[in-house]
Design an enzyme around this catalytic site. Structure first.
Site, PDB file in Angstrom:
ATOM      1  CG  ASN A  13      -0.340  -0.268   2.524  1.00 30.02           C
ATOM      2  OD1 ASN A  13       0.786  -0.303   2.720  1.00 30.02           O
ATOM      3  ND2 ASN A  13      -1.091   0.231   3.676  1.00 30.02           N
ATOM      4  NE  ARG A  67       6.877   3.841   8.626  1.00 28.43           N
ATOM      5  CZ  ARG A  67       5.679   3.894   9.056  1.00 28.43           C
ATOM      6  NH1 ARG A  67       4.987   5.140   9.103  1.00 28.43           N
ATOM      7  NH2 ARG A  67       4.734   2.715   8.857  1.00 28.43           N
ATOM      8  CE  LYS A  96       8.025 -11.095   0.648  1.00 31.00           C
ATOM      9  NZ  LYS A  96       7.195 -10.607  -0.268  1.00 31.00           N
ATOM     10  N   PRO A  97      10.294  -6.827  -0.880  1.00 28.53           N
ATOM     11  CG  PRO A  97      10.193  -5.851  -3.262  1.00 28.53           C
ATOM     12  CD  PRO A  97      10.972  -6.848  -2.056  1.00 28.53           C
ATOM     13  CB  ALA A  98       4.222  -6.179  -1.412  1.00 34.19           C
ATOM     14  CD  GLU A  99       3.069 -11.030  -2.453  1.00 39.13           C
ATOM     15  OE1 GLU A  99       3.993 -10.694  -1.812  1.00 39.13           O
ATOM     16  OE2 GLU A  99       1.916 -11.052  -2.027  1.00 39.13           O
ATOM     17  N   GLY A 134       2.546  -5.231   7.557  1.00 38.91           N
ATOM     18  CA  GLY A 134       1.786  -6.177   7.019  1.00 38.91           C
ATOM     19  C   GLY A 134       0.820  -6.617   7.865  1.00 38.91           C
ATOM     20  CB  THR A 147      -2.685  -8.962  12.739  1.00 39.75           C
ATOM     21  OG1 THR A 147      -3.100  -7.584  12.607  1.00 39.75           O
ATOM     22  CG2 THR A 147      -2.407  -9.321  14.177  1.00 39.75           C
ATOM     23  CD  GLU A 173       4.915   0.193  12.782  1.00 36.09           C
ATOM     24  OE1 GLU A 173       3.973   0.355  13.219  1.00 36.09           O
ATOM     25  OE2 GLU A 173       5.918   0.642  13.257  1.00 36.09           O
ATOM     26  CB  CYS A 196      -2.273  -0.166   8.761  1.00 35.00           C
ATOM     27  SG  CYS A 196      -0.862   0.687   8.467  1.00 35.00           S
ATOM     28  CB  SER A 220       1.967   9.438   9.125  1.00 36.16           C
ATOM     29  OG  SER A 220       0.887   8.351  10.080  1.00 36.16           O
ATOM     30  CD  GLU A 225       8.784   0.838  10.572  1.00 36.27           C
ATOM     31  OE1 GLU A 225       7.862   1.344   9.881  1.00 36.27           O
ATOM     32  OE2 GLU A 225       9.150   0.159  10.394  1.00 36.27           O
TER      33      GLU A 225
HETATM   34  P1  ADP Z   1      -1.705  -8.326   2.573  1.00 33.45           P
HETATM   35  O1  ADP Z   1      -2.603  -9.692   2.821  1.00 33.45           O
HETATM   36  O2  ADP Z   1      -2.078  -7.101   2.429  1.00 33.45           O
HETATM   37  O3  ADP Z   1      -0.774  -8.557   1.188  1.00 33.45           O
HETATM   38  P2  ADP Z   1       0.354  -9.589   4.039  1.00 33.45           P
HETATM   39  O4  ADP Z   1       0.707  -9.422   5.543  1.00 33.45           O
HETATM   40  O5  ADP Z   1      -0.113 -10.857   3.679  1.00 33.45           O
HETATM   41  O6  ADP Z   1      -0.552  -8.377   3.694  1.00 33.45           O
HETATM   42  O7  ADP Z   1       1.685  -9.325   3.160  1.00 33.45           O
HETATM   43  C1  ADP Z   1       2.546  -8.276   3.838  1.00 33.45           C
HETATM   44  C2  ADP Z   1       4.190  -8.881   3.053  1.00 33.45           C
HETATM   45  O8  ADP Z   1       4.153  -9.976   3.699  1.00 33.45           O
HETATM   46  C3  ADP Z   1       4.053  -8.983   1.668  1.00 33.45           C
HETATM   47  O9  ADP Z   1       5.628  -8.507   1.241  1.00 33.45           O
HETATM   48  C4  ADP Z   1       3.882 -10.443   1.617  1.00 33.45           C
HETATM   49  O10 ADP Z   1       4.621 -10.990   0.547  1.00 33.45           O
HETATM   50  C5  ADP Z   1       4.430 -11.145   2.835  1.00 33.45           C
HETATM   51  N1  ADP Z   1       4.277 -12.061   3.365  1.00 33.45           N
HETATM   52  C6  ADP Z   1       2.867 -12.823   3.348  1.00 33.45           C
HETATM   53  N2  ADP Z   1       2.937 -14.091   3.895  1.00 33.45           N
HETATM   54  C7  ADP Z   1       4.036 -14.278   4.338  1.00 33.45           C
HETATM   55  C8  ADP Z   1       4.690 -14.940   4.971  1.00 33.45           C
HETATM   56  N3  ADP Z   1       4.203 -16.178   5.604  1.00 33.45           N
HETATM   57  N4  ADP Z   1       6.192 -15.050   5.488  1.00 33.45           N
HETATM   58  C9  ADP Z   1       6.893 -13.967   5.214  1.00 33.45           C
HETATM   59  N5  ADP Z   1       6.277 -12.620   4.618  1.00 33.45           N
HETATM   60  C10 ADP Z   1       5.122 -12.891   4.029  1.00 33.45           C
END
Ligand code: ADP
Length: 523
Positions: free
Chosen positions: A195, A203, A218-221, A274, A276, A296, A330, A486, A503
């Site tokens: 997001n 940050r 590792k950024p979000a996919e 990400g 909880t 966070e 969030c 923020s 942070e």
């Molecule tokens: P969202 O559902 O909004 O994507 P997530 O918490 O699932 O929120 O994802 C936030 C980040 O955590 C992303 O970079 C995602 O790839 C990563 N992620 C998701 N599942 C795992 C996991 N089991 N272990 C480590 N990282 C994860």
């Protein structure tokens, strides 16, 4: 409702083609030589199709890749390496090696690199914003705002690098002197969400780098390109190889990458933003090597409007707090609690303001305020919350339904109760559910009933009430007569299940420092 629906289609209908052309063609250049500072480039030239490890652009050892999708058009923007545990371990070793020299640099040297990085991000802010909108969907103006916000963290930590002070403790014995040193932890593992694809990286990473740590992130996919563009600019700024490493992976490999970061003995710190649910997994995994962990996590922010409030200010505050990033933050207002004396007036004014100010469309379209949600799963969840509320008696005042693709109409619900899912779960979408309350005690009790405790907001002009409620809210962040609070200078962190640590601010850098007590005897 139907008016907004038509307006949405006209926006998408007219411009869908142009946007597809932008994302598929202009953004398709992959390997581009590093830019020279001062040269203006288009967004595509910051788009890298490889991960960044040890200062080099590298593929996954397996050769696998995954596609990145524009959430607005559904078009493929490109693909990046689908790295796994093996690639991650490689990056950890590289970061550990780089730490041996980075920790020896002076604060002033680290500050200089960060400052240069911030300057380059400012210089290339338009390209960064376009890349961000293409992969995440938020309106271009919001993306530009995020890039400025993200850059402000680089700048802030460039300054904080030079303000890490130890202590001298008054001695208890004349033959001794007692000191406290602050030293960098080592390699920091980071996992970030989609997001805020730029600011969540700066940050975290800049606090670590300023402290003298090195980073494997590792950024979000969904949003790897913003992360990789930041790497290029860091490199241009003179960041030595191995200090900032970005490992890209698909959702299929996220768990193994995360596990490697959490369990590897050379990693000293985990920082995650990400859900909880995932945060709890990472905390558990980090126990095996007793790592320092910052989390966070999800919020369920109450937004309380008391009878004493300036209603227009509260409506304005709610619009920013609820509808920014289409409700996908969030710290977004999740439950709006309005006192009975002004309830009807408030609902009416919010509806009118939504009609006037919100425009759904592609993020590249002028005037769009509401981009798509990140994917169809997110749309399903939002629709599920609205349907559940309606079945349990809520009234749909505006919106209430999905549109084509990943778009959802900005929605206003009245007559909402605590039994509805939108009250107990984070919706993460453009839905404003409004509950009615009678007394201050009742409002505070409802606000605090959740296991989340990230942000809370309230509007009141009663000074004693302001003090009371600010102190009673069980959240790490409180906005009083403000909906957007923020800034890099202030601490961001949640209570209860919303997280661990802070942070930004002067406290953020401590998350990456060891305290060391040195007792010097024989004096
Ligand atoms: P969202 O559902 O909004 O994507 P997530 O918490 O699932 O929120 O994802 C936030 C980040 O955590 C992303 O970079 C995602 O790839 C990563 N992620 C998701 N599942 C795992 C996991 N089991 N272990 C480590 N990282 C994860």
């Amino acid at each position: 409702m139907s008016f907004m629906f038509r307006k949405f289609h006209s926006v998408i209908g007219q411009h869908h083609k142009r946007i597809t052309v932008f994302t598929l063609h202009q953004l398709r250049m992959d390997r581009v030589p590093a830019a020279t500072a001062g040269v203006t480039r288009n967004a595509s030239s910051f788009k890298h199709e490889n991960a960044f490890i040890d200062g080099k652009w590298v593929p996954a050892a397996s050769g696998k890749t995954f596609q990145v999708i524009n959430p607005s058009t559904g078009g493929v923007i490109g693909s990046v390496p689908d790295m796994d545990a093996q690639d991650t371990e490689e990056a950890i070793k590289v970061a550990y090696k780089a730490f041996q020299t980075w920790k020896e640099t002076t604060a002033r040297e680290r500050s200089g690199v960060l400052r240069k990085w911030a300057e380059l991000c400012t210089q290339h802010k338009d390209e960064l914003a376009k890349l961000l909108t293409a992969e995440m969907g938020k309106p271009l103006a919001e993306a530009a705002g995020e890039v400025a916000y993200g850059t402000a963290f680089i700048e802030w930590f460039a300054e904080e690098a030079r303000r890490v002070y130890g202590d001298i403790i008054p001695t208890t014995t004349n033959t001794r002197r007692m000191l406290v040193l602050k030293q960098p932890l080592g390699v920091a593992g980071m996992i970030t969400p989609w997001n805020f694809p730029n600011a969540m990286i700066t940050r975290k990473a800049c606090a670590a780098i300023a402290a003298g740590c090195t980073v494997v992130l590792k950024p979000a996919e969904d949003t790897p390109y913003s992360a990789l563009a930041l790497c290029e600019l860091a490199s241009m700024a003179g960041m030595p190889p191995g200090v900032l490493n970005v490992v890209t992976s698909s959702r299929d490999h996220a768990a193994e990458v995360g596990k490697m970061l959490c369990k590897h003995p050379l990693v000293m710190k985990i920082s995650f933003t990400g859900s909880t649910q995932v945060g709890k997994i990472l905390l558990e995994q980090s126990a095996s090597t007793v790592k320092k962990v910052s989390l966070e996590l999800g919020g369920n922010a109450p937004f309380i409007v008391f009878d004493s409030a300036d209603v227009d200010a509260a409506v304005k505050g709610l619009m920013g707090c609820k509808f920014r990033v289409s409700g996908q933050t969030c710290v977004c207002a999740n439950r709006i609690l309005v006192q009975e004396g002004i309830y009807d007036k408030f609902v009416q004014k919010v509806a009118e303001t939504m009609d006037r100010e919100l425009k759904v469309g592609d993020g590249f379209e002028d005037g769009t305020t509401q981009g798509p949600l990140i994917n169809s799963k997110a749309v399903d969840k939002v629709q599920g919350h609205v349907d559940d509320a309606v079945i349990k008696g809520a009234t749909v005042v505006r919106g209430g339904k999905r549109l084509d693709g990943n778009f959802f109409l900005p929605t206003l619900l009245s007559h909402v109760t605590q039994e509805m899912r939108c009250s107990s779960e984070e919706t993460f979408g453009p839905v404003a559910p409004i509950l009615k309350f009678k007394t201050e005690e009742e409002a505070v009790a409802i606000a605090n009933v959740t296991s989340s405790g990230l942000a809370g907001y309230f509007f009141s002009q009663n000074l004693s009430q302001i003090w009371r409620v600010a102190e009673q809210l069980e959240t790490g962040i409180v906005g009083v007569n403000e909906g957007l609070v923020s800034v890099p200078e202030s601490p961001f962190g949640g209570w209860k299940e919303s997280g661990l640590g802070s942070e930004g601010s002067k406290y953020g850098i401590d998350e990456y420092l060891h305290l060391k007590y040195v007792c010097m005897g024989g004096i």
